[in-house]
Design an enzyme around this catalytic site. Structure first.
Site, mmCIF file in Angstrom:
data_model
loop_
_atom_site.group_PDB
_atom_site.id
_atom_site.type_symbol
_atom_site.label_atom_id
_atom_site.label_comp_id
_atom_site.label_asym_id
_atom_site.label_seq_id
_atom_site.Cartn_x
_atom_site.Cartn_y
_atom_site.Cartn_z
ATOM 1 C CG HIS A 82 14.742 -112.023 -17.348
ATOM 2 N ND1 HIS A 82 15.528 -112.510 -16.319
ATOM 3 C CD2 HIS A 82 15.115 -110.736 -17.534
ATOM 4 C CE1 HIS A 82 16.345 -111.552 -15.915
ATOM 5 N NE2 HIS A 82 16.116 -110.473 -16.640
ATOM 6 C CG ASP A 161 26.063 -112.675 -17.570
ATOM 7 O OD1 ASP A 161 26.092 -111.543 -18.077
ATOM 8 O OD2 ASP A 161 25.392 -112.956 -16.563
ATOM 9 N NE ARG A 168 27.554 -104.912 -18.029
ATOM 10 C CZ ARG A 168 26.336 -105.446 -17.992
ATOM 11 N NH1 ARG A 168 26.173 -106.761 -18.000
ATOM 12 N NH2 ARG A 168 25.271 -104.673 -17.945
ATOM 13 C CB SER A 183 24.089 -109.505 -19.185
ATOM 14 O OG SER A 183 23.998 -110.071 -17.896
ATOM 15 C CE LYS A 187 21.710 -113.821 -16.093
ATOM 16 N NZ LYS A 187 22.483 -112.602 -16.399
#
Length: 433
Positions: A82, A161, A168, A183, A187
């Protein structure tokens, strides 16, 4: 306990229990807790923070708020990567095939781009026919067969999320380390991989603006992984200028293809090898960085890394001939060269501004409903540390709508040119394990 009491508790900096965090997330997903109370809770979290334990519990509760992927049917140690996002970041398109060609299963879920950072899914969808949505069964089958799949997240995965991030975004609580970390990690954990490599970027073109905040975010996410039993490591990398030379969807796919042929830009290639080495260590496909590096070099040299990307594209319904013959990607109506107005050395190159220019050309989204023109974007000719003469090209603009004087001025203002020599910036700050 009532939600208002939990808001009060967090407002005063007290630690919440597992049961209390469970009630907050479950209540919010079930629409039993209204947005205004969740907003107040997240603002209290923004100011008071969370302990490592609280952040891990929050992540676990978010992860289990919907479906989770069971990837036990995939043989070997499954790795996901990621990136926190940046301008010109097409790393997954190159490092995924490199690692998979070495025999490590890469099971990746990606997102779409919003604003100046492009999403991996949007880049993949510049390949005709390719689908980023697979059933869990097909996802597992594909990773077992070719060691690589890159797909989009389903709405059933981590609904907490999705709801919290939307809130947010409009309540000024995006840049909270515990909320960012939970967050991202909820995921990634819901997606089922055994090992997770995080590329945490800092600088002008990144979400975290300085290296200290990037390091803090990386350590928080690694701690979450440790608490929840997943091997999680992080690379801290510099995004004070675009990564590689290409900015824009199909242009970045072409640069990833060039990198898989051993012809990519130096900085992008460096990041791919560093990330690939770590992923091979995590999946036990190599014992040392030297061995991992040699394996990655070998799959580029023998063409199997490029062939793996083509196999993935074909398996997901795309036309693999675009990978073997990238000249097939549609060209824009015009390619306009922007030249330097002065002679000197490039001291700074504002990645954020160039990312926004690409978005304004049609290469990104201001809102999630915007349509993307996959062909448009920028290709840099000069970067930080390079010498440039007045009248020499700085970059090429690939455009279907011309180039306004306003956008040209934005491009020129992104380049800061000085009289003295400038060192090439260090790309990778450190690797955290």
């Amino acid at each position: 306990m009532r939600m208002v009491d939990l808001i009060e508790k967090k407002k005063h900096g007290q630690e919440l229990s597992e049961e209390e965090i469970h009630d907050i997330i479950q209540g919010y997903v079930a629409n039993q807790i209204p947005d205004y109370q969740m907003s107040a809770f997240m603002m209290a979290t923004y100011f008071q923070g969370m302990s490592e334990k609280e952040t891990a519990i929050l992540t676990s509760e978010m992860m289990h708020s919907g479906d989770t992927m069971d990837l036990s049917g995939i043989q070997g140690i499954k790795v996901d990567k990621h990136s926190t996002g940046g301008v010109g970041d097409k790393t997954s398109l190159a490092v995924g095939p490199m690692v998979a060609a070495c025999g490590a299963p890469v099971a990746k879920m990606s997102g779409r781009g919003l604003g100046h950072t492009g999403g991996t899914l949007d880049k993949l969808e510049s390949i005709p026919g390719l689908s980023v949505y697979l059933s869990e069964e097909d996802f597992i089958k594909q990773v077992n067969e070719i060691k690589l799949a890159i797909i989009g997240q389903t709405k059933q995965l981590d609904p907490a999320d999705a709801k919290m991030y939307a809130l947010r975004d409009v309540t000024g609580t995006v840049d909270s380390i515990p909320l960012i970390a939970s967050s991202i990690m909820s995921k990634k954990l819901a997606a089922g991989a055994d090992a997770i490599l995080l590329d945490v970027k800092y600088g002008d073109g990144a979400f975290m603006k300085n290296v200290e905040d990037a390091r803090k975010l990386a350590k928080t996410m690694i701690a979450i992984g440790d608490h929840l039993g997943r091997d999680t490591r992080a690379t801290i990398s510099n995004m004070n200028q675009p990564l590689g030379n290409a900015i824009g969807n199909s242009l970045e796919v072409k640069e990833a293809i060039a990198t898989l042929k051993g012809e990519g830009p130096r900085d992008f290639t460096e990041l791919c090898f560093e990330a690939g080495e770590t992923m091979l260590l995590m999946t036990k496909m190599a014992d040392t960085r030297e061995e991992a590096h040699q394996k990655l070099e070998a799959v580029i040299k023998d063409g199997s890394a490029l062939a793996t990307l083509a196999k993935m594209v074909e398996a997901q319904g795309g036309d693999p001939s675009y990978i073997m013959h990238p000249e097939k990607f549609p060209e824009t109506k015009e390619v306009i060269t922007v030249e330097s107005l002065k002679t000197g050395y490039i001291e700074d190159l504002e990645a954020l501004n160039l990312g926004l220019v690409s978005m304004k050309l049609g290469g990104g989204r201001a809102t999630m409903d915007d349509q993307i023109d996959h062909a448009v974007g920028l290709v840099l000719k000069k970067k930080v540390g390079d010498h440039v003469e007045a009248g020499e090209p700085l970059l090429d603009v690939h455009t279907n709508t011309g180039l306004s004087e306003e956008l040209k001025a934005e491009i020129l203002s992104a380049y800061h040119i000085v009289d003295h020599e400038v060192a090439t910036p260090q790309l990778i700050e450190e690797i955290l394990e």
